[in-house]
Design an enzyme around this catalytic site. Structure first.
Site, short mmCIF file in Angstrom:
data_model
loop_
_atom_site.label_atom_id
_atom_site.label_comp_id
_atom_site.label_asym_id
_atom_site.label_seq_id
_atom_site.Cartn_x
_atom_site.Cartn_y
_atom_site.Cartn_z
CB CYS A 7 -3.41 6.79 -9.86
SG CYS A 7 -3.30 5.03 -9.46
CB CYS B 223 -1.86 5.64 -13.19
SG CYS B 223 -3.52 4.96 -13.37
CG ASP C 242 4.49 -4.72 -1.79
OD1 ASP C 242 3.26 -4.72 -1.97
OD2 ASP C 242 5.05 -3.98 -0.93
CG HIS D 216 -7.28 4.47 -12.24
ND1 HIS D 216 -6.28 4.53 -11.28
CD2 HIS D 216 -8.43 4.84 -11.62
CE1 HIS D 216 -6.81 4.93 -10.14
NE2 HIS D 216 -8.12 5.12 -10.31
N GLY E 131 -7.75 -2.97 4.40
CA GLY E 131 -6.38 -2.46 4.39
C GLY E 131 -5.91 -1.93 3.06
CB THR F 167 -2.63 1.69 1.50
OG1 THR F 167 -1.77 0.78 0.81
CG2 THR F 167 -2.88 1.20 2.92
CG HIS G 86 -4.24 1.31 -10.33
ND1 HIS G 86 -3.95 2.16 -11.37
CD2 HIS G 86 -4.18 0.05 -10.84
CE1 HIS G 86 -3.74 1.45 -12.49
NE2 HIS G 86 -3.87 0.17 -12.18
CG HIS H 222 -2.84 -3.37 -5.47
ND1 HIS H 222 -3.57 -2.21 -5.31
CD2 HIS H 222 -2.54 -3.79 -4.23
CE1 HIS H 222 -3.69 -1.93 -4.04
NE2 HIS H 222 -3.08 -2.88 -3.35
CG HIS I 45 -1.21 -7.85 -2.15
ND1 HIS I 45 -0.17 -7.13 -1.58
CD2 HIS I 45 -2.30 -7.04 -2.08
CE1 HIS I 45 -0.62 -5.94 -1.19
NE2 HIS I 45 -1.91 -5.86 -1.47
P1 5GP Z 1 -2.81 -2.50 -0.29
O1 5GP Z 1 -2.57 -2.25 1.18
O2 5GP Z 1 -3.42 -1.30 -0.97
O3 5GP Z 1 -3.53 -3.78 -0.57
O4 5GP Z 1 -1.36 -2.73 -0.92
C1 5GP Z 1 -0.58 -1.69 -1.39
C2 5GP Z 1 0.81 -2.26 -1.57
O5 5GP Z 1 1.56 -1.39 -2.38
C3 5GP Z 1 1.57 -2.42 -0.25
O6 5GP Z 1 1.94 -3.79 -0.07
C4 5GP Z 1 2.76 -1.50 -0.40
O7 5GP Z 1 3.95 -2.02 0.18
C5 5GP Z 1 2.88 -1.36 -1.91
N1 5GP Z 1 3.42 -0.09 -2.34
C6 5GP Z 1 3.06 1.14 -1.90
N2 5GP Z 1 3.77 2.10 -2.55
C7 5GP Z 1 4.57 1.43 -3.42
C8 5GP Z 1 5.55 1.88 -4.38
O8 5GP Z 1 5.79 3.07 -4.57
N3 5GP Z 1 6.20 0.93 -5.09
C9 5GP Z 1 5.93 -0.41 -4.92
N4 5GP Z 1 6.63 -1.27 -5.66
N5 5GP Z 1 5.02 -0.87 -4.02
C10 5GP Z 1 4.36 0.06 -3.29
ZN ZN Z 2 -4.29 4.19 -11.33
#
Ligand code: 5GP
Ligand code: ZN
Length: 114
Positions: A4, A7, A30, A46, A93, A95, A98, A100, A102
């Site tokens: 992950c 993680c 981000d 996790h 959306g 992606t 785990h 998170h 925003h």
């Molecule tokens: P989701 O679309 O799952 O709600 O948000 C995932 C967020 O993780 C996205 O805003 C993306 O820019 C951020 N993200 C993806 N990979 C990484 C990474 O390796 N490092 C950081 N700091 N953010 C990441």
């Molecule tokens: Zn995780």
């Protein structure tokens, strides 16, 4: 979960611009910011999606929200306003699987979101 991404950020195996951490949560910038302040607050533990929350996970989500508000205040966005969002699964959306939170601030955030 060694596979992950978040993680691995918690474990410092992948670098991130960490802005806060304690025994329960880690907050970091981000990588693709959508606002002048865009950070992610994650539990160290996790949990893949909100669908996977157990009742004992409810407190950590409250802690994530509290920490987001504290960061927003520290950065000067408490009065102007900010947004917190947790996306769950594909239609929202999500992606990274785990959970998170925003935290977005520093520009006018439109509603409804796209
Ligand atoms: P989701 O679309 O799952 O709600 O948000 C995932 C967020 O993780 C996205 O805003 C993306 O820019 C951020 N993200 C993806 N990979 C990484 C990474 O390796 N490092 C950081 N700091 N953010 C990441
Ligand atoms: Zn995780």
């Amino acid at each position: 979960m060694s596979s992950c991404l978040f993680c691995r950020i918690v474990a410092a195996e992948i670098p991130a611009k960490v802005i806060y951490q304690d025994a329960d949560v880690v907050a970091f910038e981000d990588i693709n910011p959508q606002a002048p302040l865009h950070c992610l607050i994650i539990p160290r533990r996790h949990i893949a999606t909100l669908n996977d929350m157990q009742v004992e996970d409810a407190a950590i989500v409250g802690t994530m929200q509290y920490r987001a508000a504290q960061i927003a205040r520290e950065r000067g966005y408490a009065d102007g306003g900010f947004r917190t969002v947790i996306n769950c699964n594909a239609d929202a959306g999500q992606t990274v699987f785990h959970i998170h939170l925003h935290l977005l601030a520093g520009r006018i955030l439109h509603w409804p979101p796209g």
